[in-house]
Design a protein around this motif. Sequence first.
Motif, PDB file in Angstrom:
ATOM      1  N   ALA A   1       0.827  -1.210   0.000  1.00 43.19           N
ATOM      2  CA  ALA A   1       0.000   0.000   0.000  1.00 43.19           C
ATOM      3  C   ALA A   1       0.858   1.256   0.000  1.00 43.19           C
ATOM      4  O   ALA A   1       0.500   2.265  -0.615  1.00 43.19           O
ATOM      5  CB  ALA A   1      -0.920   0.010   1.218  1.00 43.19           C
ATOM      6  N   LYS A   2       2.005   1.208   0.690  1.00 46.37           N
ATOM      7  CA  LYS A   2       2.830   2.403   0.862  1.00 46.37           C
ATOM      8  C   LYS A   2       4.265   1.998   1.153  1.00 46.37           C
ATOM      9  O   LYS A   2       4.505   0.994   1.823  1.00 46.37           O
ATOM     10  CB  LYS A   2       2.268   3.220   2.031  1.00 46.37           C
ATOM     11  N   VAL A   3       5.206   2.799   0.660  1.00 46.28           N
ATOM     12  CA  VAL A   3       6.626   2.566   0.923  1.00 46.28           C
ATOM     13  C   VAL A   3       7.232   3.871   1.430  1.00 46.28           C
ATOM     14  O   VAL A   3       6.995   4.931   0.856  1.00 46.28           O
ATOM     15  CB  VAL A   3       7.383   2.131  -0.357  1.00 46.28           C
ATOM     16  N   GLU A   4       8.004   3.778   2.497  1.00 44.02           N
ATOM     17  CA  GLU A   4       8.755   4.919   3.008  1.00 44.02           C
ATOM     18  C   GLU A   4      10.213   4.503   3.111  1.00 44.02           C
ATOM     19  O   GLU A   4      10.532   3.503   3.746  1.00 44.02           O
ATOM     20  CB  GLU A   4       8.249   5.347   4.384  1.00 44.02           C
ATOM     21  N   VAL A   5      11.086   5.254   2.447  1.00 43.41           N
ATOM     22  CA  VAL A   5      12.512   4.949   2.475  1.00 43.41           C
ATOM     23  C   VAL A   5      13.225   6.013   3.299  1.00 43.41           C
ATOM     24  O   VAL A   5      13.061   7.205   3.060  1.00 43.41           O
ATOM     25  CB  VAL A   5      13.087   4.892   1.046  1.00 43.41           C
ATOM     26  N   ALA A   6      13.993   5.559   4.286  1.00 43.48           N
ATOM     27  CA  ALA A   6      14.804   6.454   5.125  1.00 43.48           C
ATOM     28  C   ALA A   6      16.240   6.338   4.640  1.00 43.48           C
ATOM     29  O   ALA A   6      16.978   5.433   5.041  1.00 43.48           O
ATOM     30  CB  ALA A   6      14.681   6.078   6.586  1.00 43.48           C
ATOM     31  N   LEU A   7      16.608   7.235   3.748  1.00 40.71           N
ATOM     32  CA  LEU A   7      17.933   7.195   3.141  1.00 40.71           C
ATOM     33  C   LEU A   7      19.040   7.270   4.195  1.00 40.71           C
ATOM     34  O   LEU A   7      20.021   6.529   4.135  1.00 40.71           O
ATOM     35  CB  LEU A   7      18.075   8.343   2.142  1.00 40.71           C
TER      36      LEU A   7
END
Length: 67
Positions: free
Chosen positions: A21-27
């Motif tokens: 549903a959703k992707v969050e990337v913490a670089l």
Amino acid sequence: MSCGSCAKKISKNLAALPQVAKVEVALDKGRAQVVIKDGKAGDTLTEAAIRDAVTQAGYVVKSVSGL
């Protein structure tokens, strides 16, 4: 993962998985968080699918948790 382009590739590949549903990337942390869609039985996101999506983007998964 060392740049915004890297994060974008990983995010795009993970978001293409039908269960996502959703992707969050913490670089800065080198991590991605995936939110799974509510689905029907048998429509589950597997660790193998996550690893494959990230590998296809050209990166290596160190660990998967929370499945």
